[in-house]
Design an enzyme around this catalytic site. Structure first.
Site, PDB file in Angstrom:
ATOM      1  N   LYS A  13      46.402 -42.378  30.094  1.00 34.84           N
ATOM      2  CA  LYS A  13      46.376 -44.001  30.449  1.00 34.84           C
ATOM      3  C   LYS A  13      47.671 -44.467  30.142  1.00 34.84           C
ATOM      4  O   LYS A  13      48.376 -43.912  29.378  1.00 34.84           O
ATOM      5  CB  LYS A  13      45.129 -44.536  29.675  1.00 34.84           C
ATOM      6  CG  LYS A  13      43.933 -43.718  30.238  1.00 34.84           C
ATOM      7  CD  LYS A  13      42.576 -44.431  29.232  1.00 34.84           C
ATOM      8  CE  LYS A  13      41.269 -43.783  29.747  1.00 34.84           C
ATOM      9  NZ  LYS A  13      40.024 -44.348  29.002  1.00 34.84           N
ATOM     10  N   TYR A  53      36.524 -46.047  38.201  1.00 28.67           N
ATOM     11  CA  TYR A  53      35.558 -46.609  37.389  1.00 28.67           C
ATOM     12  C   TYR A  53      34.282 -47.330  38.010  1.00 28.67           C
ATOM     13  O   TYR A  53      33.799 -47.986  37.402  1.00 28.67           O
ATOM     14  CB  TYR A  53      36.079 -47.306  36.179  1.00 28.67           C
ATOM     15  CG  TYR A  53      37.220 -46.660  35.227  1.00 28.67           C
ATOM     16  CD1 TYR A  53      36.285 -45.569  34.623  1.00 28.67           C
ATOM     17  CD2 TYR A  53      38.406 -46.705  34.937  1.00 28.67           C
ATOM     18  CE1 TYR A  53      37.055 -44.951  33.573  1.00 28.67           C
ATOM     19  CE2 TYR A  53      38.939 -46.199  34.299  1.00 28.67           C
ATOM     20  CZ  TYR A  53      38.408 -45.150  33.239  1.00 28.67           C
ATOM     21  OH  TYR A  53      39.244 -44.448  32.155  1.00 28.67           O
ATOM     22  N   ASN A 116      42.204 -45.592  24.595  1.00 28.54           N
ATOM     23  CA  ASN A 116      41.923 -44.181  24.058  1.00 28.54           C
ATOM     24  C   ASN A 116      42.493 -43.252  24.739  1.00 28.54           C
ATOM     25  O   ASN A 116      42.063 -42.119  24.858  1.00 28.54           O
ATOM     26  CB  ASN A 116      40.285 -44.248  24.034  1.00 28.54           C
ATOM     27  CG  ASN A 116      39.614 -44.172  25.408  1.00 28.54           C
ATOM     28  OD1 ASN A 116      40.531 -44.569  26.397  1.00 28.54           O
ATOM     29  ND2 ASN A 116      38.464 -44.114  25.536  1.00 28.54           N
ATOM     30  N   HIS A 119      41.810 -40.103  30.097  1.00 31.68           N
ATOM     31  CA  HIS A 119      40.173 -39.884  30.799  1.00 31.68           C
ATOM     32  C   HIS A 119      40.213 -38.454  31.199  1.00 31.68           C
ATOM     33  O   HIS A 119      41.197 -37.595  31.725  1.00 31.68           O
ATOM     34  CB  HIS A 119      40.520 -40.681  32.025  1.00 31.68           C
ATOM     35  CG  HIS A 119      39.499 -40.225  33.123  1.00 31.68           C
ATOM     36  ND1 HIS A 119      38.071 -40.699  33.146  1.00 31.68           N
ATOM     37  CD2 HIS A 119      39.431 -39.333  34.160  1.00 31.68           C
ATOM     38  CE1 HIS A 119      37.623 -40.101  33.812  1.00 31.68           C
ATOM     39  NE2 HIS A 119      38.230 -39.320  34.720  1.00 31.68           N
ATOM     40  N   GLU A 130      36.817 -37.283  41.629  1.00 29.90           N
ATOM     41  CA  GLU A 130      38.199 -37.951  41.267  1.00 29.90           C
ATOM     42  C   GLU A 130      39.731 -37.195  41.798  1.00 29.90           C
ATOM     43  O   GLU A 130      40.457 -38.052  42.063  1.00 29.90           O
ATOM     44  CB  GLU A 130      37.867 -38.038  39.673  1.00 29.90           C
ATOM     45  CG  GLU A 130      36.983 -38.941  39.165  1.00 29.90           C
ATOM     46  CD  GLU A 130      36.649 -38.550  37.563  1.00 29.90           C
ATOM     47  OE1 GLU A 130      37.295 -37.826  37.031  1.00 29.90           O
ATOM     48  OE2 GLU A 130      35.692 -39.484  37.361  1.00 29.90           O
TER      49      GLU A 130
HETATM   50  P1  RTP Z   1      36.835 -41.888  30.343  1.00 31.68           P
HETATM   51  O1  RTP Z   1      35.854 -42.327  31.640  1.00 31.68           O
HETATM   52  O2  RTP Z   1      37.878 -43.239  30.457  1.00 31.68           O
HETATM   53  O3  RTP Z   1      37.266 -40.620  30.303  1.00 31.68           O
HETATM   54  O4  RTP Z   1      36.131 -42.325  29.222  1.00 31.68           O
HETATM   55  P2  RTP Z   1      34.599 -41.795  28.695  1.00 31.68           P
HETATM   56  O5  RTP Z   1      33.988 -40.984  30.018  1.00 31.68           O
HETATM   57  O6  RTP Z   1      34.654 -41.176  27.423  1.00 31.68           O
HETATM   58  O7  RTP Z   1      33.808 -43.209  28.642  1.00 31.68           O
HETATM   59  P3  RTP Z   1      32.981 -44.146  29.544  1.00 31.68           P
HETATM   60  O8  RTP Z   1      31.645 -44.497  29.206  1.00 31.68           O
HETATM   61  O9  RTP Z   1      33.277 -43.397  30.999  1.00 31.68           O
HETATM   62  O10 RTP Z   1      33.969 -45.404  29.657  1.00 31.68           O
HETATM   63  C1  RTP Z   1      35.280 -45.669  30.451  1.00 31.68           C
HETATM   64  C2  RTP Z   1      36.141 -46.236  29.469  1.00 31.68           C
HETATM   65  O11 RTP Z   1      35.846 -47.606  29.422  1.00 31.68           O
HETATM   66  C3  RTP Z   1      36.335 -48.032  28.242  1.00 31.68           C
HETATM   67  N1  RTP Z   1      34.929 -48.440  27.231  1.00 31.68           N
HETATM   68  N2  RTP Z   1      35.032 -49.672  26.655  1.00 31.68           N
HETATM   69  N3  RTP Z   1      34.270 -51.787  25.213  1.00 31.68           N
HETATM   70  C4  RTP Z   1      33.389 -50.885  25.339  1.00 31.68           C
HETATM   71  O12 RTP Z   1      32.406 -50.619  24.676  1.00 31.68           O
HETATM   72  C5  RTP Z   1      33.932 -49.834  26.065  1.00 31.68           C
HETATM   73  N4  RTP Z   1      33.050 -48.775  26.376  1.00 31.68           N
HETATM   74  C6  RTP Z   1      33.900 -48.077  27.285  1.00 31.68           C
HETATM   75  C7  RTP Z   1      36.800 -47.045  27.477  1.00 31.68           C
HETATM   76  O13 RTP Z   1      38.432 -47.009  27.529  1.00 31.68           O
HETATM   77  C8  RTP Z   1      36.310 -45.822  28.343  1.00 31.68           C
HETATM   78  O14 RTP Z   1      37.297 -44.592  28.187  1.00 31.68           O
HETATM   79 MG    MG Z   2      34.034 -41.746  31.698  1.00 32.36          MG
END
Ligand code: RTP
Ligand code: MG
Length: 152
Positions: A13, A53, A116, A119, A130
């Site tokens: 990112k 997303y 974070n 991805h 993707e």
């Molecule tokens: P990613 O898709 O980016 O790999 O992350 P992930 O699967 O671990 O988490 P996901 O639930 O898919 O969430 C996508 C991204 O959204 C942001 N996020 N912010 N503020 C919040 O509560 C929150 N929850 C998620 C994070 O940057 C996450 O990587």
């Molecule tokens: Mg995710």
């Protein structure tokens, strides 16, 4: 498709690029034994970010997430190898870096859930979706290592 041909989509990112963490993260995937088959630096369009997303549309963090991911260049990658989708998620660590285990990328390198670093696709179906969203066919190059005998 043999097990060794499984692929996942990984994006570093904009915070990873700004913090000069690109090499550090690529090093971890290489050291694990996975094979890099696609790599480019791109500033994503809003359309690409929204589609990427789409599962989070309607959530409170969605707009901020799209704004963040389109705020600067990201390093888009395709990694290949046995079990790479699930293994990459383990290397990456939990979504919130404050609870990601030390030793994981987020656990070692990040603090805030909205910054974070990386991805990774969450399933083989997501990976396919993707990869085709971010890469054209000619941008992915499979290659044969001189020897895989010490990895497989
Ligand atoms: P990613 O898709 O980016 O790999 O992350 P992930 O699967 O671990 O988490 P996901 O639930 O898919 O969430 C996508 C991204 O959204 C942001 N996020 N912010 N503020 C919040 O509560 C929150 N929850 C998620 C994070 O940057 C996450 O990587
Ligand atoms: Mg995710």
């Amino acid at each position: 498709m043999s097990a060794q041909q499984e692929r996942t989509f990984i994006a570093l990112k904009p915070d990873a690029v700004q913090r000069n963490l690109v090499g550090e993260v690529i090093r971890r995937f290489e050291a694990k034994g996975f094979k890099l088959v696609g790599l480019k630096l791109v500033k994503p369009s809003v359309e690409t970010a929204e589609e990427h997303y789409a599962e989070h549309k309607g959530k409170g963090f969605y707009k901020g997430l799209v704004d963040f991911i389109t705020s600067g260049p990201v390093v888009a990658m395709v990694w290949q190898g046995k079990g790479v989708v699930a293994s990459a998620r383990k290397l990456i660590g939990a979504t919130n870096p404050l609870t990601s285990e030390p030793g994981t990328i987020r656990g070692d390198l990040a603090v805030d859930v909205g910054r974070n670093v990386i991805h990774g696709s969450d399933s083989t179906d997501s990976a396919q979706r993707e990869i085709s969203l971010w890469f054209k066919e000619g941008e992915i190059a499979d290659w044969t290592p001189v020897s895989n005998a010490w990895v497989y």
